[in-house]
Design a protein around this motif. Structure first.
Motif, PDB file in Angstrom:
ATOM      1  N   GLN A 114      18.760  53.793  46.162  1.00  0.00           N
ATOM      2  CA  GLN A 114      19.910  53.423  45.334  1.00  0.00           C
ATOM      3  C   GLN A 114      19.534  52.965  43.929  1.00  0.00           C
ATOM      4  OE1 GLN A 114      21.848  50.380  47.749  1.00  0.00           O
ATOM      5  NE2 GLN A 114      23.490  51.813  48.244  1.00  0.00           N
ATOM      6  N   GLN A 115      18.331  52.364  43.773  1.00  0.00           N
ATOM      7  CA  GLN A 115      18.008  51.696  42.521  1.00  0.00           C
ATOM      8  C   GLN A 115      16.765  52.220  41.819  1.00  0.00           C
ATOM      9  OE1 GLN A 115      19.930  49.509  41.039  1.00  0.00           O
ATOM     10  NE2 GLN A 115      21.408  49.226  42.688  1.00  0.00           N
ATOM     11  N   VAL A 116      15.748  52.626  42.579  1.00  0.00           N
ATOM     12  CA  VAL A 116      14.467  52.968  41.964  1.00  0.00           C
ATOM     13  C   VAL A 116      13.924  54.287  42.515  1.00  0.00           C
ATOM     14  CG1 VAL A 116      13.881  50.553  41.582  1.00  0.00           C
ATOM     15  CG2 VAL A 116      13.111  51.685  43.675  1.00  0.00           C
ATOM     16  N   VAL A 117      13.009  54.873  41.783  1.00  0.00           N
ATOM     17  CA  VAL A 117      12.279  56.046  42.254  1.00  0.00           C
ATOM     18  C   VAL A 117      11.367  55.612  43.403  1.00  0.00           C
ATOM     19  CG1 VAL A 117      10.510  57.742  41.610  1.00  0.00           C
ATOM     20  CG2 VAL A 117      12.344  57.154  39.999  1.00  0.00           C
ATOM     21  N   PRO A 118      11.275  56.375  44.475  1.00  0.00           N
ATOM     22  CA  PRO A 118      10.396  56.008  45.588  1.00  0.00           C
ATOM     23  C   PRO A 118       8.935  55.907  45.150  1.00  0.00           C
ATOM     24  CG  PRO A 118      11.884  57.771  46.235  1.00  0.00           C
ATOM     25  CD  PRO A 118      12.030  57.613  44.749  1.00  0.00           C
ATOM     26  N   GLY A 119       8.188  55.020  45.788  1.00  0.00           N
ATOM     27  CA  GLY A 119       6.798  54.788  45.415  1.00  0.00           C
ATOM     28  C   GLY A 119       5.946  56.040  45.407  1.00  0.00           C
ATOM     29  N   ALA A 124       2.444  55.509  37.067  1.00  0.00           N
ATOM     30  CA  ALA A 124       1.828  54.179  37.017  1.00  0.00           C
ATOM     31  C   ALA A 124       2.634  53.237  36.128  1.00  0.00           C
ATOM     32  CB  ALA A 124       0.391  54.294  36.509  1.00  0.00           C
ATOM     33  N   GLU A 125       3.110  53.752  34.992  1.00  0.00           N
ATOM     34  CA  GLU A 125       3.848  52.913  34.044  1.00  0.00           C
ATOM     35  C   GLU A 125       5.192  52.478  34.613  1.00  0.00           C
ATOM     36  OE1 GLU A 125       0.765  55.249  32.202  1.00  0.00           O
ATOM     37  OE2 GLU A 125       2.523  55.878  33.388  1.00  0.00           O
ATOM     38  N   TYR A 126       5.863  53.381  35.277  1.00  0.00           N
ATOM     39  CA  TYR A 126       7.140  53.041  35.911  1.00  0.00           C
ATOM     40  C   TYR A 126       6.911  52.002  37.006  1.00  0.00           C
ATOM     41  CZ  TYR A 126      11.586  53.753  38.419  1.00  0.00           C
ATOM     42  OH  TYR A 126      12.804  53.576  39.027  1.00  0.00           O
ATOM     43  N   ALA A 127       5.888  52.216  37.833  1.00  0.00           N
ATOM     44  CA  ALA A 127       5.596  51.283  38.921  1.00  0.00           C
ATOM     45  C   ALA A 127       5.304  49.890  38.378  1.00  0.00           C
ATOM     46  CB  ALA A 127       4.411  51.793  39.747  1.00  0.00           C
ATOM     47  N   GLN A 128       4.506  49.833  37.322  1.00  0.00           N
ATOM     48  CA  GLN A 128       4.163  48.534  36.738  1.00  0.00           C
ATOM     49  C   GLN A 128       5.397  47.825  36.208  1.00  0.00           C
ATOM     50  OE1 GLN A 128       1.894  48.139  32.876  1.00  0.00           O
ATOM     51  NE2 GLN A 128       0.325  47.348  34.273  1.00  0.00           N
ATOM     52  N   GLN A 145      -2.760  45.326  41.506  1.00  0.00           N
ATOM     53  CA  GLN A 145      -3.123  45.707  42.872  1.00  0.00           C
ATOM     54  C   GLN A 145      -2.003  46.498  43.538  1.00  0.00           C
ATOM     55  OE1 GLN A 145      -4.398  41.839  44.618  1.00  0.00           O
ATOM     56  NE2 GLN A 145      -6.318  42.883  45.012  1.00  0.00           N
ATOM     57  N   ARG A 146      -0.774  46.053  43.332  1.00  0.00           N
ATOM     58  CA  ARG A 146       0.368  46.756  43.913  1.00  0.00           C
ATOM     59  C   ARG A 146       0.495  48.165  43.332  1.00  0.00           C
ATOM     60  NH1 ARG A 146       4.516  43.444  46.396  1.00  0.00           N
ATOM     61  NH2 ARG A 146       3.776  41.312  46.612  1.00  0.00           N
ATOM     62  N   VAL A 147       0.279  48.289  42.034  1.00  0.00           N
ATOM     63  CA  VAL A 147       0.331  49.605  41.402  1.00  0.00           C
ATOM     64  C   VAL A 147      -0.774  50.495  41.967  1.00  0.00           C
ATOM     65  CG1 VAL A 147       0.045  50.867  39.234  1.00  0.00           C
ATOM     66  CG2 VAL A 147       1.401  48.762  39.278  1.00  0.00           C
TER      67      VAL A 147
END
Length: 293
Positions: A114-119, A124-128, A145-147
């Motif tokens: 609903q809100q974000v692109v799946p992992g 990398a930039e979007y994830a961060q 670390q999560r990224v």
């Protein structure tokens, strides 16, 4: 083709097999705990896959159930495999739950976001940017670390034994400029590139659909290659998410996903829409509109 194995899934399978044999033998959890001189909660957690059993524990439990020979050795071997460490183990301090372990062994992933692109499809930039905004309480080191974990997971899309991914994105995912214009443009282009992969299907659920079957929230359905490993639904939340495994729960979410993808744009139209947004993002035109007189 290599076989992907996950200690998380092995632990879950072992617990289910031990529970089935205990019930077949007509033995209660309290009886097993008394014989093994441990708590009943430990036996319960082993059977639900929340605690790893030692090979010795498994042998002792199977002896109580009257299971021996090759059948016993097979389960003891699963116990050994369940005690191995997955590649994500060094990052366990920043992971909230067992999702990565389940995903590592999955044959397919069906997800509604609903809100974000799946992992699995994030840059990398979007994830961060997403992690920083969603978790303002964590350190820069934890963010990195999560990224790192998120990007490592993406190897599932390209390795020999690749995972099949079918994602329905709410249009809100395309309309929210996570990380700003440049980051979001790059992320949308990444989605377009991913959609070219034979094992990735993307659909967009447009705003004009109105109310729909998935309005209760984001979820992911994980399917596994081994018949003995039942499907699992993961409903994500701020504290790590909830795993649903009961037959009626799985049936409900499969029903919901089928309705969502039927309501969404076809894959080719979805990719065309994403491509268009990548070149002329909606939020940019809105920003100009708000500033005009």
């Amino acid at each position: 083709m290599t076989e992907r194995r996950s200690p998380t899934v092995r632990r879950r399978r072992l617990g289910a097999e031990l529970r089935r044999r205990r019930e077949t033998a007509g033995v209660t959890i309290d009886t097993v705990a008394e014989r093994l001189e441990c708590s009943a909660s430990k036996i319960s957690r082993i059977e639900t896959g929340h605690t790893t059993a030692t090979p010795r524990d498994v042998r002792d439990m199977l002896e109580i159930y009257g299971v021996s020979g090759a059948e016993s050795e097979e389960l003891v071997q699963i116990a050994r495999e369940a005690r191995q460490k997955g590649w994500w183990h060094p990052y366990s301090t920043v992971l909230t739950g067992a999702y990565v372990g389940f995903e590592a062994a999955a044959r397919s992933v069906r997800a509604y976001e609903q809100q974000v692109v799946p992992g699995l499809l994030q840059t990398a930039e979007y994830a961060q940017a997403m992690i920083r905004a969603a978790r303002p309480d964590i350190t820069d080191g934890e963010v990195e670390q999560r990224v790192h974990v998120r990007l490592n997971r993406q190897s599932l899309l390209t390795q020999d034994d690749q995972i099949d991914v079918w994602v329905v994105l709410d249009e809100a995912v395309l309309s929210r400029p996570v990380g700003g214009d440049a980051v979001m443009r790059a992320q949308l282009r990444r989605l377009v590139a991913a959609a070219d992969m034979s094992n990735v299907t993307l659909q967009v659920l447009p705003f004009e659909v109105g109310a729909h079957a998935g309005m209760d929230g984001t979820f992911t359905i994980l399917d596994f290659p081994e018949p003995s490993d039942a499907d699992v639904v993961y409903a994500e939340n701020a504290t790590g998410g909830l795993f649903l495994e009961k037959t009626d729960e799985l049936r409900k979410y499969l029903f919901i996903f089928d309705h969502i993808r039927a309501a969404a744009l076809p894959p080719d139209e979805s990719v065309a829409l994403i491509s268009k947004r990548a070149e002329e993002p909606l939020w940019t035109s809105r920003s100009r509109g708000f500033g005009s007189t």
